[in-house]
Design a protein around this motif. Structure first.
Motif, PDB file in Angstrom:
ATOM      1  N   TYR A  33       0.841  -1.190   0.000  1.00 24.87           N
ATOM      2  CA  TYR A  33       0.000   0.000   0.000  1.00 24.87           C
ATOM      3  C   TYR A  33       0.881   1.246   0.000  1.00 24.87           C
ATOM      4  CZ  TYR A  33       1.185   0.012   4.953  1.00 24.87           C
ATOM      5  OH  TYR A  33       1.886   0.017   6.139  1.00 24.87           O
ATOM      6  N   TRP A  34       0.272   2.363  -0.332  1.00 23.79           N
ATOM      7  CA  TRP A  34       0.977   3.644  -0.355  1.00 23.79           C
ATOM      8  C   TRP A  34       0.853   4.308   1.012  1.00 23.79           C
ATOM      9  CZ3 TRP A  34       3.752   5.432  -4.491  1.00 23.79           C
ATOM     10  CH2 TRP A  34       3.643   4.693  -5.662  1.00 23.79           C
ATOM     11  N   ASN A  35       1.988   4.717   1.617  1.00 22.29           N
ATOM     12  CA  ASN A  35       1.923   5.403   2.903  1.00 22.29           C
ATOM     13  C   ASN A  35       1.786   6.916   2.694  1.00 22.29           C
ATOM     14  OD1 ASN A  35       4.496   6.445   2.373  1.00 22.29           O
ATOM     15  ND2 ASN A  35       5.540   5.093   3.806  1.00 22.29           N
ATOM     16  N   ASN A  36       1.745   7.666   3.776  1.00 21.74           N
ATOM     17  CA  ASN A  36       1.566   9.121   3.701  1.00 21.74           C
ATOM     18  C   ASN A  36       2.748   9.842   3.078  1.00 21.74           C
ATOM     19  OD1 ASN A  36      -0.973   8.927   4.837  1.00 21.74           O
ATOM     20  ND2 ASN A  36      -0.224   9.222   6.930  1.00 21.74           N
ATOM     21  N   GLU A  37       3.895   9.197   3.002  1.00 25.95           N
ATOM     22  CA  GLU A  37       5.086   9.792   2.378  1.00 25.95           C
ATOM     23  C   GLU A  37       5.169   9.473   0.891  1.00 25.95           C
ATOM     24  OE1 GLU A  37       5.568   8.014   5.506  1.00 25.95           O
ATOM     25  OE2 GLU A  37       5.125   9.975   6.359  1.00 25.95           O
ATOM     26  N   GLY A  38       4.173   8.796   0.355  1.00 29.28           N
ATOM     27  CA  GLY A  38       4.162   8.462  -1.064  1.00 29.28           C
ATOM     28  C   GLY A  38       5.053   7.292  -1.432  1.00 29.28           C
ATOM     29  N   GLU A  39       5.304   6.411  -0.468  1.00 29.30           N
ATOM     30  CA  GLU A  39       6.129   5.229  -0.710  1.00 29.30           C
ATOM     31  C   GLU A  39       5.261   3.977  -0.610  1.00 29.30           C
ATOM     32  OE1 GLU A  39      10.121   6.807   1.574  1.00 29.30           O
ATOM     33  OE2 GLU A  39       8.520   5.905   2.746  1.00 29.30           O
ATOM     34  N   VAL A  40       5.651   2.964  -1.343  1.00 32.30           N
ATOM     35  CA  VAL A  40       4.948   1.682  -1.242  1.00 32.30           C
ATOM     36  C   VAL A  40       5.559   0.895  -0.080  1.00 32.30           C
ATOM     37  CG1 VAL A  40       4.459  -0.521  -2.378  1.00 32.30           C
ATOM     38  CG2 VAL A  40       4.320   1.601  -3.673  1.00 32.30           C
ATOM     39  N   VAL A  41       4.692   0.457   0.812  1.00 32.80           N
ATOM     40  CA  VAL A  41       5.079  -0.306   1.996  1.00 32.80           C
ATOM     41  C   VAL A  41       4.432  -1.684   1.873  1.00 32.80           C
ATOM     42  CG1 VAL A  41       4.910  -0.400   4.513  1.00 32.80           C
ATOM     43  CG2 VAL A  41       5.148   1.803   3.357  1.00 32.80           C
TER      44      VAL A  41
END
Length: 108
Positions: A33-41
């Motif tokens: 999923y995409w986190n609040n920093e715009g990274e895929v986790v």
């Protein structure tokens, strides 16, 4: 001969990919999923004694990155006593079929 089967299940804007081969089962579940920093986790749950986790996690991250949605991959691939070559072939086939599944999901 085709060993790997991928079923795509749309869940609103998100997607679940069910990947099976050989004796189908659930060996691992990976969510990307995409986190609040715009990274895929990614998050991984792998059952003891199963080895699909790394592949499921990689494929979930790949699909989420390309499609921009949350993705879960449920993977269960079982071949009795595979050789290293057979494992490499299974991984290659899975990647190829996942590429097609991602393209199809992206066109919906």
């Amino acid at each position: 001969m085709s060993l790997i089967h991928i079923q795509t299940v749309m869940m609103g804007k998100d997607i679940a990919f069910l990947i099976t081969g050989g004796d189908a089962h659930i060996g691992a579940a990976a969510t990307a999923y995409w986190n609040n920093e715009g990274e895929v986790v990614t998050a991984l749950q792998q059952l003891p004694g199963h080895r699909e986790g790394e592949l499921a996690q990689e494929l979930a991250a790949m699909a989420a990155s390309r499609l921009g949605v949350t993705v879960t991959v449920l993977a269960g691939i079982h071949v009795e006593n595979p050789t290293r070559e057979q494992i490499a072939d299974i991984v290659k086939e899975t990647h190829l079929k996942m590429e097609k599944a991602i393209q199809a999901a992206g066109s919906n």
